[in-house]
Design a protein around this motif. Structure first.
Motif, short mmCIF file in Angstrom:
data_model
loop_
_atom_site.label_atom_id
_atom_site.label_comp_id
_atom_site.label_asym_id
_atom_site.label_seq_id
_atom_site.Cartn_x
_atom_site.Cartn_y
_atom_site.Cartn_z
N LYS A 238 0.83 -1.22 0.00
CA LYS A 238 0.00 0.00 0.00
C LYS A 238 0.86 1.27 0.00
O LYS A 238 0.34 2.37 -0.13
N LEU A 315 -4.66 6.39 -2.86
CA LEU A 315 -4.33 4.98 -2.67
C LEU A 315 -3.13 4.71 -3.57
O LEU A 315 -3.25 4.44 -4.75
N SER A 317 -0.95 2.34 -4.05
CA SER A 317 -0.55 0.94 -3.98
C SER A 317 0.48 0.58 -5.04
O SER A 317 0.49 1.15 -6.13
N GLU A 320 -2.59 -3.95 -6.18
CA GLU A 320 -3.91 -3.72 -5.59
C GLU A 320 -4.96 -4.59 -6.27
O GLU A 320 -5.24 -4.41 -7.45
N GLY A 323 -9.22 -2.37 -4.29
CA GLY A 323 -9.11 -1.07 -3.63
C GLY A 323 -10.46 -0.52 -3.22
O GLY A 323 -10.92 0.50 -3.76
#
Length: 412
Positions: A238, A315, A317, A320, A323
């Motif tokens: 993440k 986000l 990431s 992922e 999400g």
């Protein structure tokens, strides 16, 4: 084996959001499955997107007439260390797959198989932790489904080879994205079903302004200054350290900005505390960086309040599966800056519902753009909510499962 106790939900309560036609179509599908049974099996009832979905999806399955259960496997700390390693490997990390790891994994899968009643019409096994339970499925006539929630676009081949004999025994598979269907699974029966959020849950229902402000005050967050938020596990995939780096670049241009890093410490993620400490060290003594967890009283209502007050959600990431925290932010009309990986581009349509980025510099640039153009950010947020309404609500998720069960029934 722990059977999860669930609250009752009613499909009719969603009529105002998705419309009578959608509710009628779901009921019509469910009538074809009258008397059927399903069990979902995973590794934790708390923390992470899978458990959030099952807390809402299973009661709705019950409400439409299916005998639905949810069971959580048992395991030692060593077992969950092994399965976390498996999780990382399926997302592409290089690992040393030892004989001891294999033995530990298989021993706990056999133990749980002996504790689990397998006599259901549909058995849905979630993610790698309970995957090998199928090795002990017995003579039951039920259809077995492996539901993979993680990004398997570049899996560790050694681990895939180890898991392949168990995967071969499943009747069908569910992935969030076609790109995750690799190797021996490409010729198998695969359904593409995206995860979802529940618009009526505590995390996503509308909150009054005074409740939002009271929550911000309780955690010493200033509602009059810009707020950036990432809701995600403390996990290298993440990239919370990269989020902090992007925030610092934004802060040079906007000194008042605040960053909230929010998570629940999942019971099946022993790596979480290690990365929490690493994130805290990277944050240093910047009091505008808030590390917020369930152990500080941050539950679903608090997360809802933080997301509702957010100016830009992130986000960042590296891998992922989908999400869901992107979905949550978009539902609240918050524009999202997300990495161009995995399931994020299904939700963040670049320039329409947010921005897709590849680097820390990109993330900082797009975040600054949204903060400096609040009118455009508001329009992006509105389009994000419409996108979620059409594609990523729990009612569509339920409908997709029912359609798959009907398809499997016809294959008997």
């Amino acid at each position: 084996m722990s059977t999860v106790t669930l609250r009752k939900l009613s499909l009719k309560d969603y009529t105002e959001i998705v419309g009578e036609k959608e509710i009628h179509e779901i009921r019509t599908l469910a009538e074809k499955l009258a008397g059927k049974s399903v069990v979902h099996v995973n590794s934790t009832s708390f923390g992470g997107g899978v458990s959030e979905i099952l807390h809402r999806l299973v009661p709705l399955m019950k409400d439409v007439g299916i005998n639905a259960e949810w069971k959580v496997i048992k395991g030692s700390k060593e077992f969950f260390n092994v399965t976390k390693t498996f999780h990382n490997a399926l997302q592409g990390k290089e690992i040393e797959l030892t004989e001891n790891m294999k033995k530990n994994y298989l021993r706990y899968n056999e133990l749980n198989a002996n504790l689990l009643d397998l006599d259901y019409d549909y058995v849905v096994i979630h993610d790698p932790q309970p995957l090998a339970i199928i090795n002990h499925r017995g003579k039951g006539k039920g259809k077995w489904i492996w539901r993979c929630h993680i990004d398997m676009s570049k899996p560790n081949e050694e681990l895939v080879d180890f898991l392949a004999p168990f995967l071969a025994k499943y009747d069908t598979f569910i992935f969030s994205l076609k790109d995750y269907v690799k190797g021996p699974l490409e010729e198998r029966n695969v359904a593409i079903i995206t995860p979802s959020i529940d618009p009526l849950s505590d995390k996503n229902k509308p909150l009054p302004e005074n409740q939002i402000l009271a929550t911000l005050e309780r955690y010493d967050i200033d509602p009059n200054r810009p707020i950036l938020t990432q809701v995600a596990r403390f996990d290298p995939w993440k990239d919370p350290l990269g989020v902090i780096d992007a925030y610092r670049k934004v802060k040079k241009m906007m000194p008042g900005v605040q960053l909230l890093l929010i998570t629940s410490m999942a019971l099946d993620d022993p790596e979480g505390w290690v990365y929490y400490e690493r994130t805290a060290r990277h944050a240093g003594e910047d009091y505008d960086i808030h590390l917020l967890t369930d152990l500080m009283g941050v539950g679903n209502l608090e997360v809802n309040a933080f997301q509702s007050a957010t100016d830009v959600a992130l986000l960042k990431s590296i891998r992922e599966g989908f999400g869901m925290t992107v979905t949550e932010a978009l539902w609240k009309k918050v524009p999202v800056v997300g990495s161009n990986v995995g399931g994020i581009p299904l939700q963040v349509i670049d320039g329409i519902t947010g921005f897709l980025v590849n680097t820390v510099e990109d993330a900082a640039e797009k975040t600054l753009y949204l903060l400096r153009n609040p009118g455009e950010a508001k329009e992006i947020g509105k389009r994000g909510r419409e996108h979620v309404l059409r594609n990523f609500l729990i009612t569509k998720h339920l409908k997709d499962y029912l359609s798959l069960f009907i398809q499997l029934t016809h294959e008997n």
